[in-house]
Design an enzyme around this catalytic site. Structure first.
Site, mmCIF file in Angstrom:
data_model
loop_
_atom_site.group_PDB
_atom_site.id
_atom_site.type_symbol
_atom_site.label_atom_id
_atom_site.label_comp_id
_atom_site.label_asym_id
_atom_site.label_seq_id
_atom_site.Cartn_x
_atom_site.Cartn_y
_atom_site.Cartn_z
ATOM 1 N N GLY A 295 7.781 1.666 -5.233
ATOM 2 C CA GLY A 295 9.061 1.888 -5.723
ATOM 3 C C GLY A 295 9.610 2.104 -6.794
ATOM 4 O O GLY A 295 10.773 2.227 -7.054
ATOM 5 N N HIS B 8 0.925 -1.247 0.046
ATOM 6 C CA HIS B 8 0.076 -0.068 0.006
ATOM 7 C C HIS B 8 0.919 1.373 -0.130
ATOM 8 O O HIS B 8 0.491 2.272 0.856
ATOM 9 C CB HIS B 8 -1.047 0.004 1.084
ATOM 10 C CG HIS B 8 -1.659 -1.375 1.300
ATOM 11 N ND1 HIS B 8 -2.814 -1.472 0.336
ATOM 12 C CD2 HIS B 8 -1.630 -2.336 2.179
ATOM 13 C CE1 HIS B 8 -3.358 -2.521 0.900
ATOM 14 N NE2 HIS B 8 -2.641 -3.230 1.796
ATOM 15 N N GLY C 79 2.607 4.652 -8.992
ATOM 16 C CA GLY C 79 1.650 5.288 -7.936
ATOM 17 C C GLY C 79 2.320 6.765 -7.756
ATOM 18 O O GLY C 79 1.778 7.693 -8.580
ATOM 19 N N ARG C 80 3.143 6.997 -6.802
ATOM 20 C CA ARG C 80 3.767 8.381 -6.888
ATOM 21 C C ARG C 80 4.068 9.130 -7.789
ATOM 22 O O ARG C 80 3.726 10.351 -7.969
ATOM 23 C CB ARG C 80 4.626 8.549 -5.517
ATOM 24 C CG ARG C 80 3.972 8.434 -4.207
ATOM 25 C CD ARG C 80 5.137 8.320 -3.096
ATOM 26 N NE ARG C 80 4.496 8.023 -1.785
ATOM 27 C CZ ARG C 80 4.382 6.800 -1.203
ATOM 28 N NH1 ARG C 80 4.682 5.898 -1.899
ATOM 29 N NH2 ARG C 80 3.952 6.766 -0.153
#
Length: 236
Positions: A160, A127, A181-182
């Site tokens: 990551g 997550h 994601g990020r």
């Protein structure tokens, strides 16, 4: 004057300047001491590429063929044929939920049990390191999960991924595809939809180059032999 962004870190640095501090800190942070957050990224450095091919040559018998074209199309992703230019990075989300029956797991025993219950796919995830600190990096358990399911369902991962070479390592360890994601959030903050497109194209180009240097013409040619666990020596 346009800003030249050449890596994910450039997008994050620009996003940090335009986002309210509280918003940036929320997206950038992880749980507790953020050990797992850092380890998700660091895990990719624990795996090394086994070889590269100078000048992008792929040797086949006595003939030499240049690896100019690399097909990034992954075949079937949860029964959906995906043919867009960012295939390796995009897996559809429907109203915030994973398509079909896809379960997030973080260990081999969990994965084996999930297959028994008939899941269509498994996402190896912690997550984004936002929930519980001190758990393993997702890349470190990816191969364990892949081995546990024994080809009975697709395995995906997130956490990551910051470079195209990271994607190649994840694919080599058995992931069908990866989730981003990020980095996508940083692209969105920088320039909206165009920023997201730019960051996906950047990762795609990095992956294409890494595949060429490894002699892979398509995702299907990426194999476990392309990476090895890096050896560590004590500095004590």
């Amino acid at each position: 004057m346009s800003v030249q962004r050449v890596c994910v870190a450039d997008f994050e640095e620009e996003a940090k300047k335009v986002l309210p501090k509280a918003v940036y800190d929320y997206y950038r942070s992880g749980a507790d001491e953020q050990t797992t957050l850092a380890d998700n990224v660091a895990a990719f450095n624990r795996y090394a590429h086994t070889h590269t091919l100078n000048s992008c040559f792929c040797l086949s018998g006595t003939k030499k063929s240049l690896v100019w074209h690399r097909d990034l199309t992954s075949s079937q992703l949860l029964a959906m044929q995906i043919r867009n230019q960012s295939t390796v990075f995009r897996c559809c989300l429907v109203q915030g939920k994973l398509p079909l029956q896809c379960l997030c797991v973080s260990s081999g025993e969990d994965a084996a049990q999930a297959v028994i219950y008939g899941v269509d796919g498994i996402l190896v995830s912690n997550h984004g390191a936002r929930q519980l600190d001190g758990v393993p990096a997702t890349l470190d358990v990816l191969e364990e999960v892949v081995q546990a399911v024994q080809g009975r369902c697709d395995v995906y991962m997130d956490g990551g991924v910051r470079r195209g070479t990271d994607v190649l390592k994840a694919l080599a360890l058995g992931a069908k595809a990866v989730f981003i994601g990020r980095p996508v959030l940083w692209g969105l903050a920088c320039q909206g939809e165009q920023g997201v497109t730019e960051i996906l194209e950047l990762l795609k180009d990095e992956l294409r180059l890494a595949m060429a240097l490894s002699g892979c013409r398509s995702v299907s040619e990426v194999s476990r032999s392309l990476v090895r666990r890096a050896d560590f020596t004590s500095r004590m």
